[in-house]
Write an enzyme that holds these catalytic residues in place. Structure first.
Site: not given
Length: 494
Positions: A140, A193, A211, A283-284, A306-307, A448
């Site tokens: 990751y 993103r 993930k 996610e993202d 998750d974000d 990150n």
């Protein structure tokens, strides 16, 4: 053949039919015993058939390589398909870790682990579980960020499902192409993103794959119960659109009704194919879609972002744990965020809710202990009309401030949190300022990959003269300062 059917007709049951009494395939006798090779094995029409022989060695879910025992080689027709030696999984692990450690470039290690996952799933997870601290930054963040950027160039074998605009109207059919039927967790992205790297389109698949590897290695979820999915609606990344190795749709990103219709079809198809209990992790996704999707489906599906939510839960746990070093209760601290997107507002809201619950104070009041800085400066009430909806709860009464350093000096936070996705924004002046009015400032640089972190561990410890309590999103090596070794924490990957 007539005699064979005559014999069959005279018997009580098909199960009583003796294959030795008949010839096969138009009079060709079963000289080599191919038709009777499995007569001692119970075979029924409803038995799930596991690959054997050559196919078994190419099935990552069941392949064990040289770890197949002598008995297993006989039972699964592997004789001659493997070298005669056998070795334990422990020896395989030792060999592979020695090989991986010889690579100097993290992306090479990533590619080696990906190849192993595609070849021998059991061994991949054995390596990851036994060496999680060493391999987590490879599987990751931060390495997965570079892998996504170069995904088209390093692409070898597809993992997960790709659902694009080409499949609109046929999403359920696409889901049925996935071989596993007992899926419990789906991690889905549209690639807009990816970490702090922006729009990577279809190449964002590395995030759901990585993930879900953690779901198995750290959470114990069966690999077969995990499904990574990328929804490809195009990309606005000009560099990718011009890249000859790009693997996604070569078009600008679709928005509006067409985008919403595809997501709606996807969500409906997931529930229809896997049932109501499947967990869907967003996610993202970019801010403008992330909040809308979470609000739209949170009452009809088992979803979380998750974000927004996952990051918030882990960061809150980290802050609470740090209070044992910093001192005071959560309600006694003042928080300043750099970054007011999904992660920043999600963390801020959970902190406010926790303070509200502990102090029995309305959340509207506890939010006033938390300040956010976005690209235009401190979020204040005079900006409220121009703010996105999810930022408005954080618009407090204060004169406008257009930069982080002045915001730090004015607000005097005890906790400084970075979720901006912009590297090196916690400058020497910022860290010195927050350290000037805190004995032990709590600094969290969460963005990150490593290149996007608001500051490094070395910068935080050096500029605060070793007084900060520091944690980051990507891992940093221990830092020596004034003869003392500081080991930075890792809060979460966002």
């Amino acid at each position: 053949m007539e005699s064979a059917f005559k014999e069959l007709g005279e018997k009580a049951s098909v199960l009583d039919f003796d294959p030795k009494s008949a010839v096969v395939g138009g009079g060709v006798e079963d000289i080599y015993g191919e038709d009777t090779a499995t007569e001692d094995q119970l075979v029924t029409p409803w038995t799930y058939s596991v690959a054997s022989g050559y196919s078994l060695l190419r099935d990552p879910q069941y392949n064990k390589g040289l770890a197949f025992t002598e008995k297993e080689r006989d039972a699964h027709y592997l004789r001659g398909l493997l070298p005669p030696a056998t070795c334990s999984q422990q020896l395989q692990e030792k060999k592979l870790m020695n090989t991986i450690r010889q690579y100097q470039v993290p992306l090479q290690k990533y590619m080696a682990l990906t190849e192993l996952q595609e070849r021998n799933e059991r061994l991949f997870y054995k390596l990851l579980i036994d060496n999680v601290e060493e391999l987590l930054p490879i599987v990751y963040t931060p390495t997965v960020g570079e892998a996504c950027q170069k995904f088209g160039s390093i692409f070898r074998r597809p993992q997960g499902l790709y659902i694009s605009l080409k499949e609109k109207g046929k999403v359920l059919e696409v889901l049925k192409n996935w071989p596993e039927r007992t899926v419990q967790v789906i991690v889905v992205t549209d690639g807009e993103r990816i970490l702090g790297l922006g729009d990577l389109g279809c190449q964002g698949m590395g995030i759901p794959v990585g993930k879900l590897a953690l779901y198995t290695a750290l959470g114990g979820v069966r690999p077969s119960a995990c499904l990574p999915i990328t929804i490809d609606v195009g990309t606005n990344n000009k560099q990718l659109l011009e890249d000859e190795f790009y693997i996604g749709l070569r078009q600008k990103r679709t928005t509006g009704k067409e985008y919403a219709d595809l997501l709606d079809e996807f969500m409906s198809a997931v529930k229809q194919n896997y049932g109501e209990k499947v967990v869907i992790q967003f996610e993202d996704f970019a801010n403008h879609n992330a909040f809308q999707l979470l609000e739209k489906y949170r009452r009809t599906h088992l979803v979380f972002n998750d974000d927004i939510q996952g990051t918030a839960a882990v960061v809150l746990a980290g802050v609470v744990a740090a209070l044992r070093l910093v001192g005071g209760s959560l309600s006694e601290h003042k928080f300043l965020f750099l970054g007011a997107g999904e992660a920043g507002t999600g963390i801020a809201e959970l902190i406010a809710l926790e303070i509200s619950q502990k102090t029995k104070t309305p959340v509207e009041e506890t939010r006033k202990k938390i300040w956010l800085v976005d690209s235009k400066g401190l979020i204040v009430s005079s900006r409220k009309d121009s703010l996105q909806q999810f930022k408005k709860p954080w618009a407090h009464e204060h004169e406008p401030i257009d930069n982080l350093l002045d915001a730090v000096k004015a607000i005097k936070p005890t906790v400084l949190i970075g979720s901006s996705g912009v590297g090196r924004t916690f400058t020497k002046e910022v860290i010195e300022a927050v350290s000037s009015f805190n004995e032990k400032p709590l600094i969290l640089a969460l963005s990150n990959p490593t290149s996007q972190s608001e500051c490094t561990a070395e910068e935080a410890y050096t500029w605060s003269k070793g007084r900060t309590i520091f944690a980051s999103g990507s891992p940093f090596d221990p830092v020596e300062y004034n003869g003392k070794v500081y080991v930075p924490g890792q809060v979460i990957q966002i």
